[in-house]
Design an enzyme around this catalytic site. Structure first.
Site, PDB file in Angstrom:
ATOM      1  N   HIS A 104       0.829  -1.210   0.000  1.00 55.21           N
ATOM      2  CA  HIS A 104       0.000   0.000   0.000  1.00 55.21           C
ATOM      3  C   HIS A 104       0.863   1.260   0.000  1.00 55.21           C
ATOM      4  O   HIS A 104       0.595   2.207  -0.737  1.00 55.21           O
ATOM      5  CB  HIS A 104      -0.925   0.016   1.216  1.00 55.21           C
ATOM      6  CG  HIS A 104      -2.070  -0.930   1.106  1.00 55.21           C
ATOM      7  ND1 HIS A 104      -3.026  -1.070   2.094  1.00 55.21           N
ATOM      8  CD2 HIS A 104      -2.431  -1.792   0.120  1.00 55.21           C
ATOM      9  CE1 HIS A 104      -3.918  -1.972   1.718  1.00 55.21           C
ATOM     10  NE2 HIS A 104      -3.564  -2.427   0.521  1.00 55.21           N
ATOM     11  N   LYS A 122      -7.973  -0.772   3.127  1.00 54.13           N
ATOM     12  CA  LYS A 122      -7.545  -0.754   4.508  1.00 54.13           C
ATOM     13  C   LYS A 122      -6.823  -2.054   4.850  1.00 54.13           C
ATOM     14  O   LYS A 122      -7.068  -3.074   4.180  1.00 54.13           O
ATOM     15  CB  LYS A 122      -8.749  -0.504   5.426  1.00 54.13           C
ATOM     16  CG  LYS A 122      -9.562  -1.737   5.864  1.00 54.13           C
ATOM     17  CD  LYS A 122     -10.151  -2.623   4.865  1.00 54.13           C
ATOM     18  CE  LYS A 122     -11.254  -1.945   4.082  1.00 54.13           C
ATOM     19  NZ  LYS A 122     -11.711  -2.840   2.996  1.00 54.13           N
ATOM     20  N   ARG A 192      -2.862 -12.956   3.120  1.00 54.17           N
ATOM     21  CA  ARG A 192      -3.249 -12.405   4.428  1.00 54.17           C
ATOM     22  C   ARG A 192      -2.388 -12.958   5.553  1.00 54.17           C
ATOM     23  O   ARG A 192      -2.407 -12.427   6.666  1.00 54.17           O
ATOM     24  CB  ARG A 192      -4.721 -12.690   4.711  1.00 54.17           C
ATOM     25  CG  ARG A 192      -5.688 -11.931   3.823  1.00 54.17           C
ATOM     26  CD  ARG A 192      -7.123 -12.396   4.058  1.00 54.17           C
ATOM     27  NE  ARG A 192      -8.072 -11.608   3.296  1.00 54.17           N
ATOM     28  CZ  ARG A 192      -8.365 -11.797   2.021  1.00 54.17           C
ATOM     29  NH1 ARG A 192      -7.743 -12.770   1.343  1.00 54.17           N
ATOM     30  NH2 ARG A 192      -9.250 -11.046   1.410  1.00 54.17           N
ATOM     31  N   ASP A 204      -6.167  -7.436   9.177  1.00 54.18           N
ATOM     32  CA  ASP A 204      -7.292  -7.744   8.296  1.00 54.18           C
ATOM     33  C   ASP A 204      -8.614  -7.513   9.012  1.00 54.18           C
ATOM     34  O   ASP A 204      -9.109  -6.383   9.068  1.00 54.18           O
ATOM     35  CB  ASP A 204      -7.165  -9.181   7.791  1.00 54.18           C
ATOM     36  CG  ASP A 204      -8.049  -9.449   6.581  1.00 54.18           C
ATOM     37  OD1 ASP A 204      -9.246  -9.716   6.782  1.00 54.18           O
ATOM     38  OD2 ASP A 204      -7.565  -9.386   5.440  1.00 54.18           O
TER      39      ASP A 204
END
Length: 402
Positions: A104, A122, A192, A204
């Site tokens: 990100h 997010k 993840r 997460d």
């Protein structure tokens, strides 16, 4: 039942509306052919007159072409330089960044350097400091940067906050937020669970519960009382710094205690619906309020409010699918209706409405500020520190001097 079927059908198969002739549609580019992109952007864009999904980039050209053909995206970039090629496209005005958490920071910074507004999934980054740098650059360049906590834009969670803020239930005593998913869909080799990509349950599902706690209490944790991670373990993987699940207790101002649970692979139970937890419950001096399915309320949700008067308890249930139902004004100006939204709008559709308003210089119904996003990352880091496994690793990307 008929309204349930109609609402869910329209949510996932919205009618394509003509693009506006009064306001130039905004062209979006997607970094990565991510599974979340259809629900988060492509489907909502169909019903937005000012949004066009113009391009997608993926390291695998074949995957990018397949994705683009399936979703009707006209321009495709593939290969190792595909992300930068998309950023260099002069027609792309907004970049949607659904890349793994650990990417990100790098690709949002590069998009901002390229003069693009960014809608970033997010959590915003791996660390709060990276988040500060991202917002610093966005502000210097005069660009819009939004962390995509989509549930915050839906009227159901805003209705719960309005109930709490009204004083109807008195002072908040405690809040419990739960977001746990059944084992199976998220395998042990999923991104993840990759530590170097910012993986873990707190990053997460946990980022949702922390954000929800902060939003409904209008406060930030003063300390983390306890944080117990469940490490990822399987026959093939044992990564002690990656949390499959997290249970934590937070202390908030005004003697409010908060508990949260997040699990990416909760063991299945005898009753299937017991294998999913998606709720937030707030206990107050004068009653309680519970929102079932705060994350994806369009499909189905329930707001249960219990008020106490002496030995009597009164209970009511509310359903809030659009702002007119919640008696909350949109706040959006420039001739936009105060009854913003339709009952079939996904949380992502409400989010897209606000994002476009911001880019167009209008007042969005609600917004997630710089301070809000950074505070959430700080809380995530506090939980990881208490859990004894530390924050996710800082990006190796070195940004240019501001």
């Amino acid at each position: 039942m008929s309204s349930f079927v109609r609402r869910n059908y329209r949510a996932l198969s919205p009618q394509i509306v003509p693009k506006s002739s009064k306001s130039q549609p905004i062209k979006f580019g997607i970094l990565g052919a991510a599974n979340i992109a259809p629900n988060a952007l492509i489907i909502p864009a169909k019903s937005h007159p000012e949004v066009v999904v113009h391009a997608v980039a993926a390291r695998d050209l074949k995957k990018a072409k397949t994705f683009a053909k399936k979703h009707g995206i006209p321009k495709v970039y593939g290969g190792n330089t595909s992300y930068q090629q998309l950023l260099d496209d002069p027609e792309v005005e907004v970049v949607y960044n659904p890349l793994p958490n650990g990417l990100h920071f790098e690709w949002t910074m590069k998009a901002l350097y390229a003069g693009k507004h960014v809608l970033c999934e997010k959590p915003l980054a791996n660390t709060a400091e990276e988040g500060r740098l991202m917002f610093d650059l966005a502000e210097k360049k005069g660009l819009v940067l939004l962390e995509a906590f989509h549930y915050r834009f839906h009227p159901s969670i805003q209705r719960v906050k309005a109930i709490l803020d009204s004083g109807e239930l008195g002072k908040i005593k405690s809040i419990d937020a739960q977001m746990s998913l059944p084992a199976g869909p998220v395998k042990d080799d999923n991104i993840r669970f990759k530590y170097d990509l910012g993986g873990g349950a707190v990053m997460d599902v946990g980022c949702y519960t922390i954000d929800c706690i902060r939003y409904l209490t209008s406060s930030n944790p003063t300390s983390v009382v306890s944080a117990t991670p469940v490490p990822l373990k399987s026959a093939n993987i044992q990564e002690t710094k990656v949390d499959r699940a997290i249970n934590a207790t937070l202390a908030l101002p005004n003697d409010i205690m908060a508990t949260l649970e997040g699990d990416l692979a909760m063991p299945w139970r005898f009753l299937p619906f017991k294998s999913i937890k998606l709720w937030v419950e707030v206990k107050c001096e004068g009653g309680d309020v519970t929102l079932m399915n705060f994350v994806l309320p369009t499909f189905w949700h329930s707001i249960k409010v219990s008020t106490k008067a002496g030995s009597t308890t009164k209970t009511r249930t509310e359903k809030v699918y659009k702002f007119a139902d919640a008696h909350i004004e949109s706040g959006a100006g420039d001739s936009k209706t105060l009854d913003l939204g339709q009952d079939w709008w996904l949380t992502y559709r409400y989010q897209l409405e606000a994002f476009v308003d911001k880019v167009k210089g209008r007042t969005p119904q609600t917004w997630i500020t710089r301070e809000d996003s950074i505070a959430n990352m700080e809380a995530i880091e506090m939980v990881y520190e208490k859990a004894g496994i530390g924050s996710r690793p800082k990006s190796t990307y070195e940004p240019l001097a501001l």
